[in-house]
Design a protein around this motif. Structure first.
Motif, PDB file in Angstrom:
ATOM      1  N   GLU A 106       0.844  -1.190   0.000  1.00  0.00           N
ATOM      2  CA  GLU A 106       0.000   0.000   0.000  1.00  0.00           C
ATOM      3  C   GLU A 106       0.883   1.245   0.000  1.00  0.00           C
ATOM      4  O   GLU A 106       1.947   1.263   0.625  1.00  0.00           O
ATOM      5  N   GLU A 107       0.440   2.279  -0.675  1.00  0.00           N
ATOM      6  CA  GLU A 107       1.163   3.546  -0.657  1.00  0.00           C
ATOM      7  C   GLU A 107       0.816   4.305   0.613  1.00  0.00           C
ATOM      8  O   GLU A 107      -0.347   4.410   0.995  1.00  0.00           O
ATOM      9  N   LEU A 108       1.832   4.833   1.262  1.00  0.00           N
ATOM     10  CA  LEU A 108       1.664   5.579   2.506  1.00  0.00           C
ATOM     11  C   LEU A 108       1.900   7.066   2.273  1.00  0.00           C
ATOM     12  O   LEU A 108       2.522   7.460   1.283  1.00  0.00           O
ATOM     13  N   MET A 109       1.451   7.884   3.214  1.00  0.00           N
ATOM     14  CA  MET A 109       1.662   9.326   3.129  1.00  0.00           C
ATOM     15  C   MET A 109       3.161   9.653   3.145  1.00  0.00           C
ATOM     16  O   MET A 109       3.576  10.680   2.626  1.00  0.00           O
ATOM     17  N   SER A 110       3.961   8.788   3.753  1.00  0.00           N
ATOM     18  CA  SER A 110       5.401   9.024   3.873  1.00  0.00           C
ATOM     19  C   SER A 110       6.184   8.458   2.681  1.00  0.00           C
ATOM     20  O   SER A 110       7.400   8.314   2.758  1.00  0.00           O
ATOM     21  N   ASP A 111       5.505   8.158   1.592  1.00  0.00           N
ATOM     22  CA  ASP A 111       6.150   7.597   0.405  1.00  0.00           C
ATOM     23  C   ASP A 111       6.286   8.626  -0.704  1.00  0.00           C
ATOM     24  O   ASP A 111       5.491   9.559  -0.807  1.00  0.00           O
ATOM     25  N   THR A 112       7.289   8.417  -1.532  1.00  0.00           N
ATOM     26  CA  THR A 112       7.416   9.119  -2.791  1.00  0.00           C
ATOM     27  C   THR A 112       7.128   8.094  -3.879  1.00  0.00           C
ATOM     28  O   THR A 112       7.195   6.888  -3.626  1.00  0.00           O
ATOM     29  N   SER A 113       6.766   8.547  -5.065  1.00  0.00           N
ATOM     30  CA  SER A 113       6.379   7.584  -6.088  1.00  0.00           C
ATOM     31  C   SER A 113       6.891   7.980  -7.468  1.00  0.00           C
ATOM     32  O   SER A 113       7.318   9.112  -7.695  1.00  0.00           O
ATOM     33  N   TYR A 114       6.835   6.991  -8.356  1.00  0.00           N
ATOM     34  CA  TYR A 114       7.262   7.189  -9.738  1.00  0.00           C
ATOM     35  C   TYR A 114       6.510   6.189 -10.601  1.00  0.00           C
ATOM     36  O   TYR A 114       6.435   4.997 -10.269  1.00  0.00           O
ATOM     37  N   ASP A 115       5.930   6.663 -11.686  1.00  0.00           N
ATOM     38  CA  ASP A 115       5.222   5.797 -12.626  1.00  0.00           C
ATOM     39  C   ASP A 115       6.099   5.547 -13.838  1.00  0.00           C
ATOM     40  O   ASP A 115       6.636   6.493 -14.430  1.00  0.00           O
ATOM     41  N   LEU A 116       6.242   4.272 -14.188  1.00  0.00           N
ATOM     42  CA  LEU A 116       7.048   3.877 -15.335  1.00  0.00           C
ATOM     43  C   LEU A 116       6.261   2.873 -16.156  1.00  0.00           C
ATOM     44  O   LEU A 116       5.999   1.751 -15.692  1.00  0.00           O
ATOM     45  N   ASP A 117       5.849   3.278 -17.334  1.00  0.00           N
ATOM     46  CA  ASP A 117       5.124   2.402 -18.261  1.00  0.00           C
ATOM     47  C   ASP A 117       3.969   1.665 -17.597  1.00  0.00           C
ATOM     48  O   ASP A 117       3.813   0.455 -17.745  1.00  0.00           O
TER      49      ASP A 117
END
Length: 112
Positions: A47-58
């Motif tokens: 699960e994605e948390l508020m304390s996460d950074t993210s990146y979308d790749l394809d």
């Protein structure tokens, strides 16, 4: 956060996500500890948390704890035939004792 990966790795991740529809559809990158070859980074569905950074790749949504990202940097997934894939970062951690490897070989390694 930036993630680089060959199409072969992305295809494997797409298959994993498709076969695990009942699990979170985010791919977490995290520091898993040390092994004989040095630091180990792994991937997990999470699960994605508020304390996460993210990146979308394809079409794949990668997440990483903000503090780990600030410490270790961007992520590269490389193919190493025939073993599979390895996850590396811009700034890999070093063991506290200054060694990046455990002894002189993997066969007798204990405690990394």
């Amino acid at each position: 956060m930036k993630v680089q990966a060959p199409e072969s790795a992305l295809n494997v991740l797409r298959d994993i996500l498709a076969n695990n529809q009942d699990k979170p559809q985010n791919v977490r990158v995290y520091f898993a500890g040390f092994a004989c070859s040095g630091s180990v980074f792994s991937l997990a569905l999470d699960e994605e948390l508020m304390s996460d950074t993210s990146y979308d790749l394809d079409g794949i949504h990668f997440i990483m704890d903000d503090n780990e990202y600030l410490t270790y940097g961007n992520v590269t997934i490389s193919e190493i035939p025939p073993q599979g894939f390895v996850v590396s970062v811009d700034n890999p951690p070093q063991r506290d004792d200054g060694y990046s490897e455990c002894g002189s070989g993997c066969s007798g390694c204990s405690g990394c």
